[in-house]
Design an enzyme around this catalytic site. Structure first.
Site, short mmCIF file in Angstrom:
data_model
loop_
_atom_site.label_atom_id
_atom_site.label_comp_id
_atom_site.label_asym_id
_atom_site.label_seq_id
_atom_site.Cartn_x
_atom_site.Cartn_y
_atom_site.Cartn_z
N TRP A 1 -1.40 11.04 -7.71
CA TRP A 1 -1.19 11.82 -8.92
C TRP A 1 -2.34 11.58 -9.90
O TRP A 1 -2.89 12.51 -10.48
CB TRP A 1 0.14 11.41 -9.55
CG TRP A 1 0.53 12.14 -10.80
CD1 TRP A 1 1.28 13.27 -10.89
CD2 TRP A 1 0.19 11.76 -12.15
NE1 TRP A 1 1.43 13.64 -12.20
CE2 TRP A 1 0.77 12.73 -13.00
CE3 TRP A 1 -0.55 10.72 -12.71
CZ2 TRP A 1 0.65 12.68 -14.39
CZ3 TRP A 1 -0.68 10.67 -14.10
CH2 TRP A 1 -0.09 11.64 -14.92
N ASP B 1 6.84 6.88 -4.58
CA ASP B 1 5.49 6.97 -4.03
C ASP B 1 4.72 8.13 -4.66
O ASP B 1 5.31 9.14 -5.04
CB ASP B 1 5.61 7.17 -2.50
CG ASP B 1 4.29 6.89 -1.80
OD1 ASP B 1 3.38 6.31 -2.42
OD2 ASP B 1 4.17 7.26 -0.62
N GLY B 2 3.41 7.95 -4.74
CA GLY B 2 2.55 9.05 -5.18
C GLY B 2 1.85 8.84 -6.51
O GLY B 2 1.12 9.71 -6.98
N ARG C 1 -3.32 -4.98 -2.72
CA ARG C 1 -4.08 -4.06 -3.57
C ARG C 1 -5.03 -4.84 -4.48
O ARG C 1 -4.97 -6.05 -4.56
CB ARG C 1 -3.12 -3.19 -4.38
CG ARG C 1 -2.26 -2.35 -3.46
CD ARG C 1 -1.46 -1.32 -4.19
NE ARG C 1 -0.72 -0.51 -3.21
CZ ARG C 1 -0.18 0.66 -3.46
NH1 ARG C 1 -0.28 1.19 -4.65
NH2 ARG C 1 0.46 1.31 -2.52
N TRP D 1 0.64 -6.88 -2.63
CA TRP D 1 -0.32 -7.90 -3.09
C TRP D 1 -1.69 -7.62 -2.50
O TRP D 1 -2.68 -8.16 -2.98
CB TRP D 1 0.14 -9.30 -2.66
CG TRP D 1 1.38 -9.80 -3.34
CD1 TRP D 1 2.60 -10.01 -2.75
CD2 TRP D 1 1.54 -10.19 -4.71
NE1 TRP D 1 3.50 -10.48 -3.68
CE2 TRP D 1 2.88 -10.60 -4.89
CE3 TRP D 1 0.68 -10.20 -5.82
CZ2 TRP D 1 3.38 -11.04 -6.12
CZ3 TRP D 1 1.18 -10.64 -7.05
CH2 TRP D 1 2.50 -11.05 -7.18
N LEU E 1 10.05 4.17 5.77
CA LEU E 1 10.86 3.26 4.96
C LEU E 1 10.05 2.16 4.30
O LEU E 1 10.47 1.57 3.30
CB LEU E 1 11.96 2.62 5.81
CG LEU E 1 13.15 3.52 6.14
CD1 LEU E 1 14.16 2.78 7.00
CD2 LEU E 1 13.84 4.00 4.86
N LEU F 1 25.77 1.66 -14.95
CA LEU F 1 24.78 1.76 -13.88
C LEU F 1 24.27 0.37 -13.57
O LEU F 1 23.94 -0.40 -14.48
CB LEU F 1 23.60 2.65 -14.31
CG LEU F 1 22.46 2.78 -13.29
CD1 LEU F 1 22.88 3.62 -12.09
CD2 LEU F 1 21.21 3.39 -13.94
N ARG G 1 12.53 9.31 -0.92
CA ARG G 1 11.13 8.90 -1.01
C ARG G 1 10.33 10.09 -1.54
O ARG G 1 10.40 11.19 -1.00
CB ARG G 1 10.57 8.48 0.35
CG ARG G 1 9.11 8.03 0.21
CD ARG G 1 8.53 7.45 1.48
NE ARG G 1 7.21 6.91 1.19
CZ ARG G 1 6.71 5.78 1.67
NH1 ARG G 1 7.42 5.06 2.49
NH2 ARG G 1 5.51 5.37 1.34
N HIS H 1 0.44 4.72 -12.33
CA HIS H 1 1.57 3.78 -12.42
C HIS H 1 2.20 3.83 -13.81
O HIS H 1 3.41 3.74 -13.96
CB HIS H 1 1.09 2.36 -12.10
CG HIS H 1 0.62 2.21 -10.68
ND1 HIS H 1 1.32 2.71 -9.62
CD2 HIS H 1 -0.49 1.62 -10.14
CE1 HIS H 1 0.68 2.44 -8.49
NE2 HIS H 1 -0.43 1.78 -8.79
#
Ligand code: FPP
Length: 236
Positions: free
Chosen positions: A23, A18-19, A69, A67, A178, A129, A171, A35
């Protein structure tokens, strides 16, 4: 965990990234620039995760509620994800990263769907991973789908349908919720909230969150061991 998946580390970390928007706005730039910077953070974090003992990493890239947005922002997120798949596939294979998308695919545009399928196929052998990108993902819908797919749902069969439990949930961006992410899987997750905006989050922040996790006592509902109870009992 897929039956053919042998991981070297077992910690499952989930991250709500988030952010990005804040930013970018703080820098007088469009949200989409946030993004784009956030996608670069994904690359850094994926690179750092295995050495910190993270074997499974689930990143919340696009919520089913996103969606709502603007079409411009949605389009830019979709393009960034397709770009990520194209750009990172070779590196993922080299680094033993198995990439998988979780969430609905039927609403994604065909170009992104194909990019995901190509990356998943190319990286299927990765054992260092397991990177799960949650795209058009809703925790509530995932639980519903899992339950509907089972004749006689049990905790074990629902867990097998959903994926491994989350050990550490991070987060960024200062919010503490959440947001419909891995709701079942987070039943006993340790929660770590960072004020850092996602584009600024780095390997040291991830290491700090893992350190905090390692310092926590996980009891899964059981009572603490005797000596701890004797000393700290009055605090409960
Ligand atoms: C939340 O920040 C972030 C998102 C909705 C998208 C996350 C996407 C990326 C990090 C980039 C693309 C992903 C990959 C895997 C390449 P926000 O926009 O809600 O931030 P705000 O709360 O500051 O507005």
């Amino acid at each position: 965990m897929p039956s053919d998946f042998t991981i070297q580390s077992t910690l499952h970390a989930g991250i709500i990234m988030d952010g990005n928007g804040r930013w970018a706005v703080a820098r007088g730039r469009p949200r989409t620039a946030g993004h784009r910077a956030g996608a670069e953070t994904v690359t850094r974090v994926v690179e750092a995760a295995p050495d910190l003992g993270i074997g499974v990493l689930t990143l919340f890239a696009f919520s089913s509620d996103n969606w709502r947005r603007s079409p411009e922002e949605v389009g830019s997120l979709m393009a960034l994800m397709a770009e990520y798949m194209e750009r990172e596939t070779a590196r993922s294979v080299e680094n033993g990263v198995r990439v998988q998308a979780i969430g609905r695919r039927d609403r994604l545009d065909p170009g992104l769907r194909e990019a995901i399928a190509r990356t998943e196929a190319a990286t299927a052998g990765g054992t260092r991973l397991w990177l799960r990108l949650a795209v058009d993902y809703s925790g509530r819908d995932a639980i519903l789908r899992a339950a509907r797919s089972l004749l006689d749902p049990s905790r074990e069969s629902v867990e097998a349908a959903l994926g491994p439990p989350v050990d550490l949930l991070i987060r960024t961006g200062g919010e503490r919720r959440l947001s419909d992410f891995l709701l079942w899987e987070c039943a006993y997750a340790e929660l770590v909230f960072s004020r850092r905006m996602w584009p600024d989050f780095d390997a040291a922040d991830l290491a700090g969150a893992v350190r905090e996790f390692r310092g926590r006592e996980r009891r899964f509902g059981a009572a603490p061991p005797e000596p701890v109870r004797a000393v700290a009992g009055w605090l409960d």
